[in-house]
Design a protein around this motif. Structure first.
Motif, short mmCIF file in Angstrom:
data_model
loop_
_atom_site.label_atom_id
_atom_site.label_comp_id
_atom_site.label_asym_id
_atom_site.label_seq_id
_atom_site.Cartn_x
_atom_site.Cartn_y
_atom_site.Cartn_z
N ILE A 295 0.84 -1.09 0.12
CA ILE A 295 -0.24 0.08 -0.11
C ILE A 295 0.80 1.24 0.00
O ILE A 295 1.98 1.33 0.74
N GLU A 296 0.53 2.25 -0.91
CA GLU A 296 1.20 3.42 -0.84
C GLU A 296 0.04 4.47 -0.54
O GLU A 296 -1.07 4.39 -1.09
N TYR A 297 0.34 5.45 0.22
CA TYR A 297 -0.81 6.54 0.81
C TYR A 297 -0.15 7.82 0.52
O TYR A 297 1.18 7.98 0.70
N VAL B 4 -4.85 6.27 -2.03
CA VAL B 4 -4.38 4.98 -1.66
C VAL B 4 -4.11 4.03 -2.90
O VAL B 4 -5.11 3.82 -3.66
N TYR B 5 -3.07 3.50 -3.07
CA TYR B 5 -2.59 2.78 -4.15
C TYR B 5 -2.05 1.52 -3.46
O TYR B 5 -1.64 1.41 -2.48
N VAL B 6 -2.77 0.25 -4.24
CA VAL B 6 -2.74 -1.06 -3.63
C VAL B 6 -2.21 -1.75 -4.84
O VAL B 6 -2.75 -1.73 -5.90
N GLU B 7 -1.14 -2.62 -4.22
CA GLU B 7 -0.73 -3.45 -5.38
C GLU B 7 -0.59 -4.93 -4.92
O GLU B 7 -0.45 -5.21 -3.60
N ILE B 8 -1.12 -5.85 -5.78
CA ILE B 8 -0.89 -7.20 -5.35
C ILE B 8 0.13 -7.64 -6.14
O ILE B 8 0.13 -7.99 -7.55
N PRO B 9 1.18 -8.32 -5.53
CA PRO B 9 2.50 -8.78 -6.54
C PRO B 9 1.87 -9.91 -7.33
O PRO B 9 0.93 -10.77 -6.82
N SER B 10 2.45 -10.13 -8.67
CA SER B 10 1.73 -11.37 -9.42
C SER B 10 1.74 -12.74 -8.89
O SER B 10 1.15 -13.22 -9.14
#
Length: 97
Positions: free
Chosen positions: A72-74, A82-88
């Motif tokens: 998460i990046e805020y 709010v930026y959410v990433e789910i790694p591959s």
């Protein structure tokens, strides 16, 4: 490596970690449903590590009781994005349940 990401802008003043976790739940659901057609729901997000630059390591608990790592990046200075990433590799694990 493919990363699955969605951002959301939050209204109001700065948010607490609890607010960020709550927002991340809906973002993870969007990533699962809209980008990947996965029939699981995110039920909870818990921040496990906070860094000085408003980035976070977190765990998302899904409706099948699996737990995946997310990032998460805020951005408080950019309309509280709010930026959410789910790694591959985490996404790949969901296709094999």
């Amino acid at each position: 490596m493919t990363i699955f990401v969605i951002t959301i802008g939050l209204s109001g003043c700065s948010y607490t970690e609890s607010d960020i976790e709550e927002s991340a739940v809906s973002i993870v659901n969007q990533i699962l449903h809209e980008q990947n057609d996965i029939d699981l729901d995110c039920e909870d997000v818990i921040i496990t590590q906070a860094y000085d630059d408003d980035t976070y390591d977190a765990k998302a608990t899904l409706s099948d009781d699996s737990v995946i790592d997310i990032n998460i990046e805020y951005y408080p200075d950019k309309d509280n994005y709010v930026y959410v990433e789910i790694p591959s590799e985490e996404m790949a694990s969901l296709y094999y349940w």
